[in-house]
Scaffold this motif. Structure first.
Motif, short mmCIF file in Angstrom:
data_model
loop_
_atom_site.label_atom_id
_atom_site.label_comp_id
_atom_site.label_asym_id
_atom_site.label_seq_id
_atom_site.Cartn_x
_atom_site.Cartn_y
_atom_site.Cartn_z
N LEU A 450 39.37 25.59 46.01
CA LEU A 450 39.50 26.44 47.20
C LEU A 450 40.74 27.31 47.11
N LEU A 451 41.85 26.74 46.63
CA LEU A 451 43.08 27.52 46.49
C LEU A 451 42.88 28.66 45.49
N GLY A 452 42.09 28.41 44.46
CA GLY A 452 41.84 29.45 43.48
C GLY A 452 40.87 30.51 43.97
N ALA A 453 40.06 30.19 44.97
CA ALA A 453 39.04 31.14 45.43
C ALA A 453 39.55 32.11 46.48
N VAL A 454 40.59 31.73 47.24
CA VAL A 454 41.05 32.57 48.36
C VAL A 454 42.05 33.60 47.87
N ARG A 455 42.42 34.50 48.78
CA ARG A 455 43.41 35.53 48.47
C ARG A 455 44.81 34.95 48.54
#
Length: 819
Positions: A450-455
């Motif tokens: 999730l941390l890698g997917a968000v801005r």
């Protein structure tokens, strides 16, 4: 002789006048005939004003009043008339009305004089004397009433006075002490001390602050604090000495205890890492304990000042420290503060200071007492606890509290945030399959994805369990949908856990900020949208709309009404027959629950049964269904001819089955109705068996011992292992209606039914086909060998009161006995 008497009177008058004594001559009727100059000064009347008037006329004497108890004015007048003198002290008043005491002598005159005088009154103002006497009396009373011992001795060392305080303090009476030497009560003192005191007394100086130990009459010894002063005689020569002694035994004891307590306190402070610091603002003098020096990093022999402490204080905390000291100087009396102190080695310590001021006689701070506690460890622990209170322990992500704070901050600043609620689909199955340790590992890996997917700048948090929150500032609906898709896509990649590949899907609820939204309302909206995505099958994203809240509100109202439905008598049962296909006769009935809502009419089971399951209301509702259906079927056994063998099929939820008292509930319903247990069939869906893999076998065994039959409803929809059939002790399989619909339409529609029939035959189970609606379906079932069925082809579910009429002509006729 007559001339001589006249000269004597005048001469005496002149002499008395010179020494300020009033001489008043009066005739036998007490009228003034002579008034000297001293009388004018004393009473304020001139001679011309008083001649011929009595003292009463002049107001000098009103009601005659002596200073001490004595004769009245009439008695004195009678005494003068009899030729006797009178003298004493009495009150008079001058012309201005001032009252004052005088000492007077009133005498009759026996000789003849130049002035006609029968009575002479000689008086003197004794106001000053009376004042002096009063002062002396007060001083004497103070001496006698003093709690201190006041003792005097002459030059020979003999005691000359011994007040009541000395009696109380030492035990000897004044008669026993006066005339004795001071060694009556003194103990041995150094000779040089006695000599120094005597020398100072001889020089006329006071000697204050002497400490001595005196012996009391009962032999006990007390500590006294003594002030010795010289005593002078009337000739101005040194006549002896006087001492004022105060018993300080208790004070000495308390001081000794205080000193011991101070030593214990310093030792305790050292063990507790508490230091003491004292500071006098007037002199700049300081005192500190050894532990204080250790805490602040002060070297041996160092002396910290207020400026030194401020210079070592962390720059961010100096203003706070300055404000505390300003308050103390302004008279606050007490302050406390926590601040950081920089150490010589470059480190820092957190100190907790409790500062109290001690004021002088002028009300200004005399000195300050500072108790310093090293709270570095606590502060470090607090920082850890504060982090833990705002972050998830497993993933390290912000938790519900911090997420709410961040989101509300965006709203307060007027930005337009977006909230996403991310929940793993069927995570319970994953947890059960790989254990909680493996589940935790998946949650940690998922948080990284999730941390890698968000801005950059977006906030990812864990709300609890398998729920995650994403907060994005200034994002539109299109970008939000794109991000939700990217999140779902990144989760689909397999997770490597314990040498296994785990595939997951997530449901995403999206809420965009409205003009009236708060952090709580947005989180609630995203949560609602996420559940809408899950209810649609999962692996989807849904944007929140206020209509969802209205639906949720309607569901909440329905739940509230459902809690009261049983008590209000709104629940009822309809019955659908189960038919023997060989003869077309009914074998029994399945009881189907209906809810007749007073406002919404009949509510179908698929609407309210899930609510009852979630809330636990299915337990009391299910018990009522069981009791009512068995009672009703047993009533038909007794009242309808040929209905003696009808069975009662009752649907049972998973929550009922896992309840510990469920066998007791079944047994009680059987006993209350009087029905044969073999006529009772409990139906449980295959889906429940899949969701509850750990069904209590003891419960199933007790039901089997009761003789109750167990049917598996909706068979074929579980898509799982059928191993449970080996231990479930079921008697009947009910083929789900989805397989019946395919009969006569799909050439392969009967394949599943053939498999079920083969398996049932090998396990010696009965089979019932559900949802039969057309003759074609019936013909196919007969061709396949199915012997029992139910459906609209025979009857829709019908109310209980119509069942007897429906049974008429449909029951099996008893076989004819051979004649």
């Amino acid at each position: 002789m007559e001339g001589q008497g006249r000269d004597d009177l005048l001469t005496q008058s002149l002499l008395l006048d010179e020494i300020g004594q009033s001489v008043i001559g009066m005739d036998s009727r007490w009228r003034v005939t002579y008034w000297n100059r001293a009388s004018e000064r004393l009473y304020g009347f001139a001679v011309s004003e008083v001649l011929g008037k009595t003292p009463i006329d002049l107001g000098i004497i009103g009601h005659f009043q002596t200073l001490e108890p004595g004769p009245t004015g009439e008695e004195i007048a009678g005494q003068i008339a009899s030729g006797k003198d009178w003298s004493g002290e009495f009150w008079v008043r001058d012309r201005a009305g001032r009252e004052f005491p005088v000492h007077g002598t009133i005498s009759p005159i026996r000789a003849r004089h130049t002035v006609p005088v029968d009575i002479v009154a000689i008086s003197k103002d004794i106001t000053d004397r009376k004042h002096t006497e009063a002062v002396l009396r007060r001083l004497s009373a103070m001496v006698e009433s003093s709690g201190d011992a006041i003792i005097s001795a002459d030059m020979d060392g003999k005691i000359t006075s011994w007040n009541a305080g000395a009696v109380r303090m030492l035990g000897w009476s004044a008669a026993e002490a006066i005339g004795r030497a001071p060694d009556l009560f003194t103990t041995r003192a150094p000779e040089d001390t006695n000599e120094r005191v005597a020398e100072r007394i001889r020089s006329g100086a006071f000697v204050p602050g002497l400490e001595a130990r005196w012996r009391r009459k009962d032999g006990s010894v007390i500590d006294v604090e003594l002030t010795v002063s010289p005593v002078y005689g009337q000739d101005g020569q040194l006549a002896g000495a006087s001492g004022i002694a105060r018993d300080v035994t208790e004070i000495k004891r308390l001081q000794s205890e205080a000193a011991a307590e101070r030593r214990r306190l310093l030792a305790a402070q050292e063990m507790a890492h508490v230091g003491s610091f004292e500071y006098s603002p007037s002199t700049g003098a300081t005192w500190h304990s050894e532990e204080f020096a250790r805490i602040v990093g002060l070297g041996p022999g160092g002396s910290p000042s207020w400026e030194w402490m401020l210079e070592r204080t962390h720059p961010e905390d100096r203003d706070g420290v300055r404000q505390v000291w300003r308050s103390l100087y302004a008279g606050s009396g007490f302050e406390e503060i926590e601040y950081r102190l920089l150490l010589p080695d470059g480190g820092q310590r957190w100190l907790h200071s409790r500062i109290r001021s001690v004021d002088g006689p002028d009300g200004k701070p005399l000195h300050f007492l500072d108790t310093v506690l090293d709270v570095t460890e606590r502060k470090n622990a607090e920082q850890v606890l504060e982090w833990q209170a705002r972050h998830d322990a497993l993933t390290g992500l912000p938790n519900r509290y911090l997420i709410t704070e961040v989101l509300q901050g965006f709203l307060d600043r007027g930005s337009r945030p977006v909230v996403m609620f991310v929940d793993i689909d069927r995570f319970k199955l994953v947890n059960d399959g790989i254990g909680h340790g493996g589940g935790d590992r998946i949650l940690m890996l998922l948080s990284e994805r999730l941390l890698g997917a968000v801005r950059a700048g977006d906030t990812v948090g864990r709300f609890g369990g398998d729920e995650f929150i994403i907060v994005c500032e200034n994002m539109g609906i299109r970008a939000a949908k794109v991000l939700a898709g990217r999140i779902r896509e990144c989760i689909r990649a397999p997770f490597e856990v314990e040498e296994r590949q785990i595939f997951l899907n997530v449901s995403v609820g999206i809420a965009l900020a409205g003009p009236e939204d708060t952090a709580q309302s947005m989180l609630g909206g995203a949560d609602t949208a996420m559940y809408r995505a899950k209810s649609a099958g999962g692996d989807a994203s849904v944007v929140y709309h206020e209509r969802m809240t209205r639906r949720a509100s309607g569901r909440l109202d329905l739940e509230s009404d459902l809690r009261l439905a049983l008590d209000r008598g709104e629940m009822c049962l309809h019955y659908q027959p189960i038919v023997d296909l060989d003869v077309g006769a009914p074998l029994g009935f399945e009881a189907l629950l209906r809810w007749k809502h007073p406002d919404h009419g009949v509510i179908p089971p698929e609407t309210f049964i899930p609510i009852a399951e979630e809330t636990g209301l299915i337990i009391p509702i299910g018990a009522w269904v069981l009791q009512e259906s068995l009672r009703q079927v047993q009533q038909w056994h007794q009242q309808v001819e040929g209905a003696e063998d009808l069975t009662a099929a009752v649907n049972i939820s998973g929550r009922q089955l896992v309840a510990k008292d469920f066998p007791d509930v079944v047994e009680a319903a059987i006993q209350a109705s009087g029905i044969d247990p073999e006529a009772v069939h409990l139906e449980i869906t295959e889906t429940v068996l899949m969701d509850e893999p750990d069904l209590p076998r003891e419960t199933l065994q007790r039901l089997s011992r009761l003789g109750v039959g167990l049917s598996i409803d909706d068979f074929g929809t579980g898509y799982s292992s059928l191993s449970y059939l080996k231990w479930l002790t079921a008697k009947t399989l009910k083929i789900d209606r989805i397989f019946i619909r395919e009969l006569g339409v799909d050439p392969h529609g009967g394949t599943v039914i053939e498999l079920v029939l083969g398996m049932a035959k090998s396990l010696k189970l009965d089979v019932i086909a559900e949802g039969v609606e057309t003759p074609d379906q019936l013909n196919e079932l007969r061709r396949l060998g199915v012997t029992r069925a139910q459906g609209y082809l025979w009857s829709k579910p019908i109310p209980s009161e119509r069942v007897p009429a429906w049974l008429h002509g449909r029951l099996r006729k008893p076989a004819q006995q051979p004649g």
